[in-house]
Design an enzyme around this catalytic site. Structure first.
Site, mmCIF file in Angstrom:
data_model
loop_
_atom_site.group_PDB
_atom_site.id
_atom_site.type_symbol
_atom_site.label_atom_id
_atom_site.label_comp_id
_atom_site.label_asym_id
_atom_site.label_seq_id
_atom_site.Cartn_x
_atom_site.Cartn_y
_atom_site.Cartn_z
ATOM 1 N N HIS A 1 0.809 -1.228 0.000
ATOM 2 C CA HIS A 1 0.000 0.000 0.000
ATOM 3 C C HIS A 1 0.841 1.276 0.000
ATOM 4 O O HIS A 1 0.320 2.367 -0.135
ATOM 5 C CB HIS A 1 -0.920 0.031 1.218
ATOM 6 C CG HIS A 1 -0.204 0.361 2.497
ATOM 7 N ND1 HIS A 1 0.464 -0.577 3.240
ATOM 8 C CD2 HIS A 1 -0.032 1.531 3.144
ATOM 9 C CE1 HIS A 1 0.998 0.003 4.291
ATOM 10 N NE2 HIS A 1 0.729 1.278 4.268
HETATM 11 C C1 UD1 Z 1 -2.062 5.964 5.194
HETATM 12 C C2 UD1 Z 1 -0.763 6.555 5.741
HETATM 13 C C3 UD1 Z 1 0.336 5.499 5.724
HETATM 14 C C4 UD1 Z 1 -0.120 4.235 6.443
HETATM 15 C C5 UD1 Z 1 -1.448 3.753 5.876
HETATM 16 C C6 UD1 Z 1 -1.954 2.597 6.695
HETATM 17 C C7 UD1 Z 1 -0.461 8.953 5.307
HETATM 18 C C8 UD1 Z 1 0.239 9.964 4.480
HETATM 19 N N1 UD1 Z 1 -0.309 7.674 4.923
HETATM 20 O O1 UD1 Z 1 -1.820 5.635 3.835
HETATM 21 O O2 UD1 Z 1 1.472 5.994 6.383
HETATM 22 O O3 UD1 Z 1 0.855 3.240 6.276
HETATM 23 O O4 UD1 Z 1 -2.419 4.822 5.940
HETATM 24 O O5 UD1 Z 1 -2.878 1.833 5.996
HETATM 25 O O6 UD1 Z 1 -1.115 9.293 6.262
HETATM 26 N N2 UD1 Z 1 -9.139 4.642 0.841
HETATM 27 C C9 UD1 Z 1 -10.371 4.062 0.772
HETATM 28 N N3 UD1 Z 1 -11.004 3.761 1.939
HETATM 29 C C10 UD1 Z 1 -10.480 4.008 3.161
HETATM 30 C C11 UD1 Z 1 -9.208 4.614 3.221
HETATM 31 C C12 UD1 Z 1 -8.564 4.923 2.056
HETATM 32 O O7 UD1 Z 1 -10.916 3.818 -0.315
HETATM 33 O O8 UD1 Z 1 -11.106 3.704 4.180
HETATM 34 C C13 UD1 Z 1 -8.435 4.938 -0.431
HETATM 35 C C14 UD1 Z 1 -8.762 6.312 -0.992
HETATM 36 O O9 UD1 Z 1 -8.766 6.207 -2.388
HETATM 37 C C15 UD1 Z 1 -7.581 7.141 -0.561
HETATM 38 C C16 UD1 Z 1 -6.449 6.142 -0.585
HETATM 39 O O10 UD1 Z 1 -7.023 4.917 -0.182
HETATM 40 O O11 UD1 Z 1 -7.335 8.233 -1.388
HETATM 41 C C17 UD1 Z 1 -5.285 6.493 0.328
HETATM 42 O O12 UD1 Z 1 -5.725 6.700 1.661
HETATM 43 P P1 UD1 Z 1 -4.877 7.625 2.668
HETATM 44 O O13 UD1 Z 1 -5.446 7.527 4.020
HETATM 45 O O14 UD1 Z 1 -4.716 8.983 2.088
HETATM 46 O O15 UD1 Z 1 -3.454 6.988 2.631
HETATM 47 P P2 UD1 Z 1 -3.004 5.471 2.818
HETATM 48 O O16 UD1 Z 1 -2.398 5.035 1.546
HETATM 49 O O17 UD1 Z 1 -4.120 4.689 3.386
HETATM 50 N N1 UDP Z 2 -3.737 -5.314 8.952
HETATM 51 C C1 UDP Z 2 -5.022 -5.830 9.115
HETATM 52 N N2 UDP Z 2 -5.707 -6.237 8.007
HETATM 53 C C2 UDP Z 2 -5.185 -6.172 6.743
HETATM 54 C C3 UDP Z 2 -3.864 -5.641 6.605
HETATM 55 C C4 UDP Z 2 -3.178 -5.213 7.715
HETATM 56 O O1 UDP Z 2 -5.512 -5.922 10.237
HETATM 57 O O2 UDP Z 2 -5.869 -6.561 5.796
HETATM 58 C C5 UDP Z 2 -2.996 -4.872 10.145
HETATM 59 C C6 UDP Z 2 -1.646 -5.494 10.314
HETATM 60 O O3 UDP Z 2 -1.743 -6.737 10.986
HETATM 61 C C7 UDP Z 2 -0.901 -4.433 11.119
HETATM 62 C C8 UDP Z 2 -1.499 -3.145 10.614
HETATM 63 O O4 UDP Z 2 -2.743 -3.488 10.002
HETATM 64 O O5 UDP Z 2 -1.184 -4.557 12.508
HETATM 65 C C9 UDP Z 2 -0.583 -2.517 9.616
HETATM 66 O O6 UDP Z 2 -1.238 -1.482 8.959
HETATM 67 P P1 UDP Z 2 -0.814 -0.978 7.516
HETATM 68 O O7 UDP Z 2 -0.022 -2.006 6.816
HETATM 69 O O8 UDP Z 2 -2.047 -0.470 6.887
HETATM 70 O O9 UDP Z 2 0.062 0.317 7.876
HETATM 71 P P2 UDP Z 2 1.592 0.556 8.291
HETATM 72 O O10 UDP Z 2 1.920 -0.317 9.433
HETATM 73 O O11 UDP Z 2 2.425 0.301 7.079
HETATM 74 O O12 UDP Z 2 1.606 2.002 8.624
#
Ligand code: UD1
Ligand code: UDP
Length: 360
Positions: free
Chosen positions: A207
């Site tokens: 992601h």
């Molecule tokens: C964010 C964090 C990242 C973290 C990740 C955990 C920032 C800059 N990034 O990244 O550090 O590792 O969360 O998962 O804060 N979207 C949906 N539904 C949701 C959430 C997101 O469809 O519930 C889609 C949307 O298209 C959105 C995209 O995912 O634009 C990105 O979501 P965003 O929260 O901006 O960043 P992440 O990639 O999730």
């Molecule tokens: N995780 C989850 N379901 C999923 C993918 C990840 O519960 O389908 C959990 C995972 O076990 C970990 C956390 O989400 O505890 C990690 O989040 P993510 O990878 O979104 O973000 P990051 O740690 O890179 O910021």
């Protein structure tokens, strides 16, 4: 009474804060007010964690949603400020390195409210990552910095942050793994549901912006995992960010023919999938550590990691996704680390150590 406003909004923050909220509920001297920014909002990116991990219902739900960095962070800043002016807490508690972390820390600092940062001091030294910018700023705005590792403590020292502001407490994700890991064994039926054999599949997650927003890297990862799937089933709980990008590029269907693409799963199912996989391939920060907690070999699909000690001890290997062959070879040759690993992430009591500081 000590009022603590917790600002969370993204999936890993729900998991990290769950153990601290649980510990706070046992401390009558502390009142927690939970603010959910709404950064993540899909049922399987948010609600499922509140239910499974029994996190209290947020006192404020800001419903900010997705958007460009400035737009998203700016709207959070404005909304969090309003809450802080109303509550006037003794502390604002933020976690990790997302835009919700940055907005919470900045809103509080501007109002002269002390900020406590959980997971402080992590550095990738790659300023192209949005997370690195968020971490550096949040750490510099914080009065109290809770570092998960000795490396993190040293990083903060090098940046000139005063020693007496930094507490080495261990990692709240290890607390979570211990507490909820046992629950997962009892409650998760994911292996049966997906008809997976223990140690018979690769678990992958992707992601991170540096991979999803770079066509060459994303292609290398997808093609590499498709090659791996010829040898071992690959299960990919797909983050909505990545799903949207792959769907727009028109490659989702082809991928689905070769890889078990599933919706994001709840934490208990995720833990079960992790524990039983042969190898984990990921660009997630949290998943790298969980691989180690469950002693599963891990390949990190990035150019660097903040969790360097896992690489040193051989439980994690960095495999930059430059070509499909490299990804496939990296996954298939992932090695187990040394069995003589010291306690890298504390003793499972990080949450209590944090509250001993905040409650003082
Ligand atoms: C964010 C964090 C990242 C973290 C990740 C955990 C920032 C800059 N990034 O990244 O550090 O590792 O969360 O998962 O804060 N979207 C949906 N539904 C949701 C959430 C997101 O469809 O519930 C889609 C949307 O298209 C959105 C995209 O995912 O634009 C990105 O979501 P965003 O929260 O901006 O960043 P992440 O990639 O999730
Ligand atoms: N995780 C989850 N379901 C999923 C993918 C990840 O519960 O389908 C959990 C995972 O076990 C970990 C956390 O989400 O505890 C990690 O989040 P993510 O990878 O979104 O973000 P990051 O740690 O890179 O910021």
């Amino acid at each position: 009474m000590i009022n603590v406003v917790t600002v969370i909004g993204a999936r890993p923050q729900f998991i990290k804060s769950a153990v601290v909220s649980r510990a706070m509920s046992k401390r009558p001297e502390i009142r927690e007010v939970i603010v959910h920014t709404g950064q993540h909002y899909d049922e399987n990116m948010s609600d499922v964690f509140f239910e499974e991990l029994e996190i209290p219902v947020p006192d404020y739900h800001l419903a900010i949603g997705s958007g460009l960095h400035g737009y998203q962070t700016g709207r959070m800043l404005e909304a969090i400020e309003k809450v802080l002016l109303e509550i006037k807490p003794e502390w604002v508690l933020v976690y990790g390195d997302t835009n919700s972390t940055l907005a919470g820390a900045l809103a509080a600092a501007k109002l002269h409210i002390p900020v406590a940062h959980v997971e402080a001091g992590l550095r990738s030294f790659n300023r192209l990552m949005p997370e690195e910018l968020n971490r550096v700023v949040a750490d510099n705005l914080s009065q109290v910095l809770f570092a998960p590792t000795e490396t993190a403590v040293q990083n903060l020292k090098k940046e000139g942050i005063r020693d007496d502001q930094v507490y080495l407490v261990g990692d709240v994700m290890y607390d979570a793994a211990l507490f909820y890991g046992a629950k997962a064994d009892k409650e998760s039926g994911v292996l049966k549901r997906l008809e997976l054999n223990p140690r018979g599949y690769v678990l992958a997650t992707v992601h991170r912006a540096e991979n999803t927003d770079d066509e060459a890297r994303l292609t290398a990862i997808c093609r590499g995992l498709m090659m791996t799937a010829r040898e071992l089933p690959v299960v990919l709980p797909l983050h909505p960010r990545t799903r949207n990008i792959l769907a727009r590029a028109g490659v989702l269907r082809e991928l689905e023919e070769r890889i078990r693409i599933i919706e994001p799963v709840g934490y208990l199912d995720m833990v079960m999938l992790e524990k039983n996989s042969r190898v984990i391939a990921t660009d997630s920060g949290g998943v790298q550590k969980e691989a180690f907690f469950y002693r599963v070999p891990c390949v990190t699909l990035r150019d660097e990691t903040e969790w360097v000690e896992l690489v040193v001890h051989g439980w994690n290997r960095i495999v930059p996704p430059r070509s499909a062959e490299q990804v496939n070879k990296g996954v298939l040759t992932a090695a187990e680390g040394s069995s003589e690993v010291p306690l890298l992430y504390g003793d499972g009591n990080a949450a209590d150590k944090i509250l001993n500081v905040l409650g003082n």
